[in-house]
Motif scaffolding. Structure first.
Motif, PDB file in Angstrom:
ATOM      1  N   SER A   1      -7.825   1.097  17.418  1.00 51.27           N
ATOM      2  CA  SER A   1      -6.629   1.724  16.857  1.00 51.27           C
ATOM      3  C   SER A   1      -6.529   1.414  15.373  1.00 51.27           C
ATOM      4  CB  SER A   1      -5.375   1.227  17.582  1.00 51.27           C
ATOM      5  OG  SER A   1      -5.241  -0.179  17.421  1.00 51.27           O
ATOM      6  N   ALA A   2      -5.707   2.219  14.693  1.00 49.78           N
ATOM      7  CA  ALA A   2      -5.490   2.010  13.261  1.00 49.78           C
ATOM      8  C   ALA A   2      -4.050   2.355  12.923  1.00 49.78           C
ATOM      9  CB  ALA A   2      -6.451   2.861  12.442  1.00 49.78           C
ATOM     10  N   LEU A   3      -3.560   1.751  11.868  1.00 54.17           N
ATOM     11  CA  LEU A   3      -2.186   1.968  11.424  1.00 54.17           C
ATOM     12  C   LEU A   3      -2.189   2.139   9.911  1.00 54.17           C
ATOM     13  CD1 LEU A   3       0.937   1.908  11.870  1.00 54.17           C
ATOM     14  CD2 LEU A   3       0.803  -0.570  11.558  1.00 54.17           C
ATOM     15  N   ARG A   4      -1.536   3.212   9.452  1.00 56.38           N
ATOM     16  CA  ARG A   4      -1.378   3.455   8.019  1.00 56.38           C
ATOM     17  C   ARG A   4       0.124   3.549   7.729  1.00 56.38           C
ATOM     18  NH1 ARG A   4      -4.824   5.718   4.071  1.00 56.38           N
ATOM     19  NH2 ARG A   4      -6.371   6.037   5.717  1.00 56.38           N
ATOM     20  N   GLU A   5       0.590   2.811   6.705  1.00 56.76           N
ATOM     21  CA  GLU A   5       2.024   2.772   6.436  1.00 56.76           C
ATOM     22  C   GLU A   5       2.290   2.770   4.938  1.00 56.76           C
ATOM     23  OE1 GLU A   5       5.912   0.429   8.262  1.00 56.76           O
ATOM     24  OE2 GLU A   5       3.936  -0.510   8.336  1.00 56.76           O
ATOM     25  N   LEU A   6       3.271   3.575   4.529  1.00 55.20           N
ATOM     26  CA  LEU A   6       3.685   3.635   3.136  1.00 55.20           C
ATOM     27  C   LEU A   6       5.151   3.227   3.039  1.00 55.20           C
ATOM     28  CD1 LEU A   6       3.084   4.489   0.164  1.00 55.20           C
ATOM     29  CD2 LEU A   6       3.972   6.749   0.783  1.00 55.20           C
ATOM     30  N   THR A   7       5.442   2.274   2.168  1.00 55.49           N
ATOM     31  CA  THR A   7       6.814   1.818   1.962  1.00 55.49           C
ATOM     32  C   THR A   7       7.127   1.785   0.464  1.00 55.49           C
ATOM     33  OG1 THR A   7       6.127  -0.518   1.941  1.00 55.49           O
ATOM     34  CG2 THR A   7       6.813   0.411   4.058  1.00 55.49           C
ATOM     35  N   LYS A   8       8.427   1.836   0.144  1.00 54.18           N
ATOM     36  CA  LYS A   8       8.873   1.740  -1.239  1.00 54.18           C
ATOM     37  C   LYS A   8       9.610   0.437  -1.438  1.00 54.18           C
ATOM     38  CE  LYS A   8      11.391   4.245  -4.853  1.00 54.18           C
ATOM     39  NZ  LYS A   8      12.203   5.444  -5.189  1.00 54.18           N
ATOM     40  N   SER A   9       9.297  -0.256  -2.534  1.00 51.32           N
ATOM     41  CA  SER A   9       9.910  -1.548  -2.817  1.00 51.32           C
ATOM     42  C   SER A   9      11.140  -1.387  -3.705  1.00 51.32           C
ATOM     43  CB  SER A   9       8.898  -2.483  -3.491  1.00 51.32           C
ATOM     44  OG  SER A   9       7.760  -2.657  -2.672  1.00 51.32           O
ATOM     45  N   ALA A  10      11.915  -2.453  -3.801  1.00 48.68           N
ATOM     46  CA  ALA A  10      13.146  -2.424  -4.591  1.00 48.68           C
ATOM     47  C   ALA A  10      12.865  -2.220  -6.082  1.00 48.68           C
ATOM     48  CB  ALA A  10      13.925  -3.716  -4.380  1.00 48.68           C
ATOM     49  N   ASP A  11      11.666  -2.595  -6.558  1.00 45.30           N
ATOM     50  CA  ASP A  11      11.333  -2.460  -7.978  1.00 45.30           C
ATOM     51  C   ASP A  11      10.664  -1.121  -8.280  1.00 45.30           C
ATOM     52  OD1 ASP A  11       8.974  -2.891  -6.668  1.00 45.30           O
ATOM     53  OD2 ASP A  11       8.255  -4.491  -7.984  1.00 45.30           O
ATOM     54  N   ASN A  12      10.821  -0.143  -7.362  1.00 48.65           N
ATOM     55  CA  ASN A  12      10.273   1.210  -7.530  1.00 48.65           C
ATOM     56  C   ASN A  12       8.751   1.259  -7.528  1.00 48.65           C
ATOM     57  OD1 ASN A  12      12.723   2.682  -7.598  1.00 48.65           O
ATOM     58  ND2 ASN A  12      13.031   2.105  -9.741  1.00 48.65           N
ATOM     59  N   THR A  13       8.141   0.264  -6.927  1.00 45.42           N
ATOM     60  CA  THR A  13       6.698   0.334  -6.669  1.00 45.42           C
ATOM     61  C   THR A  13       6.512   0.702  -5.198  1.00 45.42           C
ATOM     62  OG1 THR A  13       6.568  -2.026  -6.132  1.00 45.42           O
ATOM     63  CG2 THR A  13       6.157  -1.382  -8.429  1.00 45.42           C
ATOM     64  N   TYR A  14       5.287   1.045  -4.847  1.00 42.17           N
ATOM     65  CA  TYR A  14       4.977   1.455  -3.485  1.00 42.17           C
ATOM     66  C   TYR A  14       3.894   0.549  -2.904  1.00 42.17           C
ATOM     67  CZ  TYR A  14       7.585   5.700  -4.531  1.00 42.17           C
ATOM     68  OH  TYR A  14       8.570   6.575  -4.875  1.00 42.17           O
ATOM     69  N   ILE A  15       3.953   0.379  -1.588  1.00 45.47           N
ATOM     70  CA  ILE A  15       2.949  -0.402  -0.869  1.00 45.47           C
ATOM     71  C   ILE A  15       2.309   0.497   0.191  1.00 45.47           C
ATOM     72  CG2 ILE A  15       2.485  -2.431   0.556  1.00 45.47           C
ATOM     73  CD1 ILE A  15       3.421  -3.186  -2.203  1.00 45.47           C
TER      74      ILE A  15
END
Length: 250
Positions: free
Chosen positions: A59-73
């Motif tokens: 299995s695999a997992l891909r996730e995109l999140t936004k941080s409080a400092d307007n950067t992305y992970i």
């Protein structure tokens, strides 16, 4: 809209107001070149099954999140077991958005399983225009390129460029060994494919290699905001693995 009213009998007022309007449009253009692009980025979580020759092996997992400092992970995790072989990987990229481009800040990768374990980190110093690796004491001896990407950030940029209607793509990459090279792709057509989540209309993208020994194809679905929904990798015509979307959440 009173700020657009121009008095034809007062030239000075008209000239001054035209300047104000021009300045307003310039400011508006600057805003749209950055923030609107960022606002179109939707965080998500996507789960995949990894198979080989029709048999699910992991299995695999891909996730995109936004941080409080307007950067992305952007993170990618995979866990595969096939016969006596096992492979578990974790990748993480931190980036920001500027002028419609993903600007890499940090990249990390770790791998465990059959064979030697691996782990390394990259830091992109945008001020000094240098790239640092956990494997080196000094900055990498590579030419600084404004559109430089890491092994995850280029995948994000490809998706955004595809959304913008582009049909060919080329990204300068810093790989896991600190080497600089280009990853090239082109749109190969549209295709309806069957996935664990059902039938999906996709845009098929192929990676361009220097020879025909390796093959890599990715399918992106407009109805899922151009998310990567399938990926195939092969060598000399033999399938190495295939990844297919099985669940998607915003």
């Amino acid at each position: 809209m009173p700020f657009l009213t121009i008095n034809p009998f007062h030239r000075k007022a008209r000239t001054s107001q035209n300047k104000n309007i021009s300045a307003w449009f310039i400011a508006l253009s600057a805003i749209f070149s950055t923030s609107v692009f960022a606002d179109t980025i939707t965080p998500y979580r996507a789960e995949y099954e990894v198979s080989r020759k029709g048999s699910v092996q992991g299995s695999a997992l891909r996730e995109l999140t936004k941080s409080a400092d307007n950067t992305y992970i952007l993170t990618y995790q995979s866990d595969i077991e096939w016969m006596i072989f096992s492979d578990e990987r974790n990748e993480r990229a931190k980036f920001k958005i500027s002028n419609n481009q993903a600007i890499p800040l940090e990249y990390a990768m770790s791998r465990t399983g059959t064979g030697p374990d691996k782990q390394y980190n990259l830091v992109f110093d945008q001020n000094k225009k240098q790239i640092f690796s956990s494997k080196k004491k000094h900055p990498l001896k590579v030419d600084w390129k404004a559109d430089q990407k890491d092994l995850l950030t280029y995948q994000f940029q490809l998706r955004q460029d595809l959304k913008a209607g582009k049909t060919s793509f080329s990204y300068p990459i810093i790989d896991k060994n600190g080497n600089q090279r280009n990853y090239d792709f082109e749109v190969d057509g549209k295709e309806t494919i069957t996935l664990p989540i059902g039938n999906v209309e996709t845009i098929r993208v192929k990676r361009l290699y220097d020879n025909n020994k390796r093959q890599a194809t990715a399918w992106f679905a407009p109805e899922y905001d151009y998310l990567l929904v399938k990926m195939y990798k092969g060598k000399e015509g033999i399938e190495q693995f295939q990844v297919q979307l099985k669940q998607y959440d915003k």
